[in-house]
Design an enzyme around this catalytic site. Structure first.
Site, short mmCIF file in Angstrom:
data_model
loop_
_atom_site.label_atom_id
_atom_site.label_comp_id
_atom_site.label_asym_id
_atom_site.label_seq_id
_atom_site.Cartn_x
_atom_site.Cartn_y
_atom_site.Cartn_z
N LYS A 47 -69.97 -29.46 -32.51
CA LYS A 47 -69.83 -29.40 -31.20
C LYS A 47 -68.48 -30.32 -30.78
CE LYS A 47 -74.53 -28.30 -29.88
NZ LYS A 47 -75.69 -29.13 -29.21
N GLY A 48 -68.40 -31.35 -31.48
CA GLY A 48 -67.39 -32.30 -30.81
C GLY A 48 -65.92 -31.81 -30.88
N GLU A 103 -60.93 -31.42 -35.78
CA GLU A 103 -61.91 -32.45 -35.73
C GLU A 103 -61.86 -33.36 -34.42
OE1 GLU A 103 -64.92 -33.21 -36.07
OE2 GLU A 103 -65.58 -33.46 -38.37
N ASP A 107 -64.56 -40.23 -39.38
CA ASP A 107 -65.37 -41.56 -39.51
C ASP A 107 -65.64 -41.98 -40.88
OD1 ASP A 107 -66.69 -43.73 -38.29
OD2 ASP A 107 -68.64 -42.64 -38.38
N LYS A 135 -61.22 -43.17 -37.60
CA LYS A 135 -61.63 -44.76 -37.83
C LYS A 135 -61.56 -44.96 -39.28
CE LYS A 135 -65.61 -44.74 -34.65
NZ LYS A 135 -67.22 -44.58 -34.76
N PHE A 156 -68.24 -47.09 -31.52
CA PHE A 156 -68.98 -46.13 -31.32
C PHE A 156 -68.30 -45.26 -29.96
CE2 PHE A 156 -71.87 -42.64 -29.76
CZ PHE A 156 -71.99 -41.84 -31.18
N ASP A 163 -70.20 -36.96 -28.25
CA ASP A 163 -71.37 -37.42 -27.46
C ASP A 163 -71.99 -38.58 -27.78
OD1 ASP A 163 -72.14 -35.92 -30.24
OD2 ASP A 163 -74.18 -36.18 -29.24
N ARG A 169 -69.87 -35.58 -23.22
CA ARG A 169 -69.04 -34.52 -23.80
C ARG A 169 -68.00 -34.20 -22.81
NH1 ARG A 169 -70.46 -33.14 -28.94
NH2 ARG A 169 -72.82 -32.65 -29.46
P1 IMP Z 1 -68.14 -38.38 -40.60
O1 IMP Z 1 -68.83 -37.49 -41.40
O2 IMP Z 1 -68.90 -39.81 -40.76
O3 IMP Z 1 -66.54 -38.48 -40.74
O4 IMP Z 1 -68.52 -38.13 -39.22
C1 IMP Z 1 -67.75 -37.11 -38.45
C2 IMP Z 1 -68.76 -36.86 -37.59
O5 IMP Z 1 -69.60 -37.69 -36.74
C3 IMP Z 1 -67.77 -36.46 -36.12
O6 IMP Z 1 -67.21 -35.08 -36.15
C4 IMP Z 1 -68.56 -36.82 -34.93
O7 IMP Z 1 -69.39 -35.88 -34.48
C5 IMP Z 1 -69.54 -37.83 -35.43
N1 IMP Z 1 -69.09 -39.07 -35.03
C6 IMP Z 1 -68.50 -40.10 -35.63
N2 IMP Z 1 -68.07 -41.15 -35.19
C7 IMP Z 1 -68.51 -40.94 -33.80
C8 IMP Z 1 -68.24 -41.87 -32.54
O8 IMP Z 1 -67.85 -42.84 -32.59
N3 IMP Z 1 -68.83 -41.09 -31.44
C9 IMP Z 1 -69.21 -40.18 -31.48
N4 IMP Z 1 -69.69 -39.07 -32.55
C10 IMP Z 1 -69.05 -39.70 -33.69
MG MG Z 2 -71.46 -35.52 -32.75
#
Ligand code: IMP
Ligand code: MG
Length: 185
Positions: A47-48, A103, A107, A135, A156, A163, A169
């Site tokens: 949803k982000g 996106e 992360d 990040k 975070f 969220d 959000r």
């Molecule tokens: P990844 O798969 O670890 O790269 O994470 C991607 C997803 O994790 C993002 O689309 C976010 O929904 C969630 N996410 C990662 N870091 C954060 C944060 O600091 N705050 C909120 N959601 C996060």
């Molecule tokens: Mg999320």
């Protein structure tokens, strides 16, 4: 949650509303230049990404259409589980399409690593990644975004679509929560 309640839980603003608007306008212009004459598909990761997606497509007046996919990997916590699950799949054929993946935050890279391969197996012609936040210090997978709004430290964050337990959000800026908000986890 009301705005006043949310604001009480915020430790600091990391990226202000004004900074976001300015940068999203720049990203829209850069993407416009690259895709002029083409017809890309903006593909938001729910949803982000929904707030960023809405601003980015309006900052980029290309002939284009939009699509969404919903994945889950975080399961309501602040740490990734590492496994990515599609909870709402594509509703159209993307064969031969130039995809701009939108996106909220990159992360560990697990989500985009999975999705990039998924879109390629579905026949996408090209994949371009536009993420509002990055990040880089947390990366576990070899994924490099093409467009980044802001590089941020390993904290975070929430707001502007992102969220914490499905809340915050609708905050118009990117912020960090006070540590006591997480206590009890
Ligand atoms: P990844 O798969 O670890 O790269 O994470 C991607 C997803 O994790 C993002 O689309 C976010 O929904 C969630 N996410 C990662 N870091 C954060 C944060 O600091 N705050 C909120 N959601 C996060
Ligand atoms: Mg999320």
């Amino acid at each position: 949650m009301k705005r006043s309640e949310m604001e009480q839980n915020i430790l600091k603003v990391l990226v202000s509303e004004e900074q976001i608007q300015k940068r999203v306008a720049e990203m829209g212009a850069e993407i416009y230049d690259k895709f002029k004459g083409k017809e890309p598909l903006f593909l938001g990761v729910l949803k982000g990404s929904f707030v960023f997606m809405a601003d980015l497509v309006r900052a980029c007046q290309l002939k284009s259409d939009v699509e969404f996919i919903a994945v889950s990997s975080y399961q309501n916590a602040t740490k990734s589980s590492g496994t990515v699950k599609i909870v709402h799949d594509l509703q159209q054929d993307i064969t031969g399409r130039d995809i701009i993946v939108v996106e909220d935050i990159l992360d560990s890279g697990n989500t985009l690593y999975f999705l990039k391969n998924y879109f390629l197996t579905k026949g996408a012609r090209s994949i371009t990644i536009a993420t509002l936040l990055d990040k880089p210090s947390r990366r576990e997978k070899d994924i490099t975004p093409d467009y980044v709004g802001f590089e941020i430290p390993d904290e975070f964050v929430l707001g502007y679509g992102l969220d914490y337990k499905q809340q915050y959000r609708n905050m118009p800026y990117i912020g960090v929560l006070k540590p006591e908000v997480y206590s009890g986890e």
